[in-house]
Design an enzyme around this catalytic site. Structure first.
Site, mmCIF file in Angstrom:
data_model
loop_
_atom_site.group_PDB
_atom_site.id
_atom_site.type_symbol
_atom_site.label_atom_id
_atom_site.label_comp_id
_atom_site.label_asym_id
_atom_site.label_seq_id
_atom_site.Cartn_x
_atom_site.Cartn_y
_atom_site.Cartn_z
ATOM 1 C CE LYS A 187 -22.767 -30.773 14.898
ATOM 2 N NZ LYS A 187 -23.518 -32.103 14.812
ATOM 3 C CB CYS B 154 -28.365 -33.798 8.227
ATOM 4 S SG CYS B 154 -29.471 -33.232 9.062
ATOM 5 C CD GLN C 261 -19.872 -34.304 12.442
ATOM 6 O OE1 GLN C 261 -18.545 -34.947 13.136
ATOM 7 N NE2 GLN C 261 -20.695 -34.103 12.533
ATOM 8 C CG HIS D 282 -25.057 -31.519 7.305
ATOM 9 N ND1 HIS D 282 -26.053 -30.278 7.776
ATOM 10 C CD2 HIS D 282 -25.446 -32.158 8.114
ATOM 11 C CE1 HIS D 282 -26.536 -30.633 9.396
ATOM 12 N NE2 HIS D 282 -26.364 -31.776 9.220
ATOM 13 C CG ASP E 48 -19.726 -27.692 7.632
ATOM 14 O OD1 ASP E 48 -19.841 -27.887 8.823
ATOM 15 O OD2 ASP E 48 -20.405 -28.429 7.298
HETATM 16 N N1 PMP Z 1 -22.384 -29.772 9.111
HETATM 17 C C1 PMP Z 1 -21.538 -30.626 9.160
HETATM 18 C C2 PMP Z 1 -20.911 -31.213 8.576
HETATM 19 C C3 PMP Z 1 -22.409 -31.313 10.134
HETATM 20 O O1 PMP Z 1 -22.301 -32.971 11.220
HETATM 21 C C4 PMP Z 1 -23.227 -30.629 11.155
HETATM 22 C C5 PMP Z 1 -24.153 -30.946 12.212
HETATM 23 N N2 PMP Z 1 -24.899 -32.398 12.564
HETATM 24 C C6 PMP Z 1 -23.277 -29.265 10.448
HETATM 25 C C7 PMP Z 1 -22.775 -28.938 9.449
HETATM 26 C C8 PMP Z 1 -25.100 -28.837 11.224
HETATM 27 O O2 PMP Z 1 -24.304 -28.802 12.393
HETATM 28 P P1 PMP Z 1 -25.185 -27.255 13.795
HETATM 29 O O3 PMP Z 1 -26.412 -28.164 13.582
HETATM 30 O O4 PMP Z 1 -24.599 -27.849 15.061
HETATM 31 O O5 PMP Z 1 -25.532 -26.539 13.531
#
Ligand code: PMP
Length: 456
Positions: free
Chosen positions: A276, A414, A253, A173, A250
């Site tokens: 999430k 993203c 997910q 991401h 990270d």
């Molecule tokens: N890493 C991953 C794998 C994600 O899916 C996301 C959110 N789509 C993020 C980081 C960022 O999370 P947040 O916007 O809640 O900070």
């Protein structure tokens, strides 16, 4: 205020879960709203794991799932972006503002102490939830993005220098790419990217060949938000540790789908977001091993993170407060405990089994549609289905699905470098959660067929 002397007024929560035959439905606190003062804010008792996963019962806890969109029943399949919230979390937010609102860690007055206690309950619940060795290894942040930025900034300052190397993967991401790019630019370090196969699996041989004594950190997603790939976290960590490099996972997910044990993984840093995992927006977690957190300078500065301030010199607070400058998102911090309870009671293994059944069922049905291509076919996969209809733009498919009440995400998710890797502009992504059903998968499949008929 010396945090060590501060004593919670509520009992410590249980650190183990027990399996029992049945547990009555979590109480709808609306029934006793304002009668049982503060009880909903201290969800200490709901740590027993249910034996049977009952999706119909689960759905009843999520009020938004009964609404319609464009005249159709909502089929919410954008859970990778954010999950819906159960009534237990929603009620706790109302309870917080109606009974408890006050700043934390500061006041001697009653409400402030209660708010502080409730806030610290969350940290106390997070420790067993991820099996951290210490409560003070849990830093409450705004979310995954802030957690990763914290490590990039603070670990970077302490440990990354010119000539050093960092490793990420091709499926990250943006929030696990850009902070490392900025750090490498600032420090004169090099960022390496582990390639992936056409199925969306990490090339572990390439990963191994990138590791060496200059490697200062490996930052890799546990589960890919765009492909659903579950990466071999333990192996990644063992290999990195063999060259002395710590690993940040990270888990944005992963935390809502997999049971995570940071000590068994021996992971150095773990980042995830409350929103999430069925909790509120605006709170997230950075787990860090004590030895790293102690060796890192503070992130932001101001109130709360200090021990003593004079104009000549400031000394810093102990963990975890050293990394929690300023007033946190108190309401979200407190109410995250309810989401943790909710997941714990259902049991992550039960949730994973249900979601895997949906994934297998929906994938099989979708693959029968002519012209469909699923992007991300790793053997170990979480409940994400990214797909394309040959000849149709993902955006157009998404708009048609929306008209039919099906909420999916379209675009690059993203993960622009990942889309470049597959030479595609984006995908349509259905990301499934514990409250989705086989019937909803049928609605998705019918909607994709309809889109296909209209667009191709
Ligand atoms: N890493 C991953 C794998 C994600 O899916 C996301 C959110 N789509 C993020 C980081 C960022 O999370 P947040 O916007 O809640 O900070």
């Amino acid at each position: 205020m010396n945090k060590k002397k501060w004593k919670p007024i509520i009992p410590p929560c249980r650190s183990t879960t027990l399996t029992i035959k049945s547990v009555s439905s979590p109480k709808n606190s609306k029934d006793n709203h304002n009668k049982k003062l503060l009880v909903p804010l201290y969800p200490m008792e709901r740590t027993a794991v249910l034996e049977r996963f009952d999706v119909d019962r689960v759905r009843k806890d999520f009020p938004i799932l009964t609404r319609t969109v464009n005249g159709k029943p909502l089929v919410y399949l954008d859970n990778g972006a954010t999950t819906q919230k159960p009534r237990q979390v929603i009620d706790a937010i109302v309870d917080y503002y109606t009974q408890l609102n006050s700043n934390v860690h500061r006041g001697v007055h009653h409400l402030s102490q209660l708010a502080t206690d409730a806030f610290e309950v969350t940290r106390r619940k997070l420790q067993p939830f991820i099996n951290a060795a210490h409560e003070h290894e849990i830093i409450l942040t705004k979310g995954t993005t802030e957690s990763i930025n914290l490590v990039a900034s603070c670990y970077g300052k302490a440990f990354v220098n010119a000539g050093d190397e960092l490793i990420i993967s091709a499926m990250e991401h943006h929030s696990n790419i850009v902070p490392w790019q900025i750090l490498c630019e600032e420090r004169g370090a090099t960022l390496h990217v582990v390639p992936i196969s056409d199925a969306g699996e990490l090339d572990m041989e390439a990963y191994q060949s990138l590791l060496n004594e200059r490697t200062k950190l490996v930052a890799i997603t546990y589960v890919s938000n765009a492909l659903g790939t579950i990466n071999p976290a333990k192996e990644i960590i063992t290999l990195a540790h063999a060259v002395g490099a710590p690993v940040l996972l990270d888990a944005a997910q992963a935390i809502q789908h997999l049971s995570i044990d940071v000590q068994a993984l021996d992971v150095d840093f773990l980042a995830f977001s409350g929103h999430k995992m069925y909790g509120p927006t605006g709170v997230g977690v950075l787990y860090g091993k004590e030895k790293w957190l102690n060796a890192m300078p503070p992130y932001q500065s101001g109130g709360e993170m200090i021990k003593e301030v004079t104009f000549a010199k400031t000394t810093y607070n102990e963990l975890p407060f050293k990394f929690e400058a300023g007033t946190p998102n108190i309401e979200a911090g407190i109410c995250l405990a309810h989401a943790i309870d909710y997941i714990t009671e259902l049991g992550l293994d039960n949730i994973a089994r249900h979601e895997h059944d949906l994934l297998t069922y929906a994938t099989g049905q979708l693959l029968e549609i002519p012209g469909i291509r699923i992007v991300g076919t790793a053997k170990e996969k979480s409940s994400v289905i990214s797909f394309l209809l040959d000849g149709a733009h993902p955006y157009d498919v998404g708009v048609i699905l929306d008209k039919l009440g099906v909420a999916v995400r379209t675009g690059h998710h993203c993960t622009q470098p990942l889309m470049d890797r597959f030479a595609i502009p984006g995908t349509v992504r259905a990301s499934l959660a514990m409250y989705n059903t086989r019937e909803e998968m049928d609605v998705l499949v019918a909607a994709v067929k309809r889109a296909s008929a209209m667009l191709l």
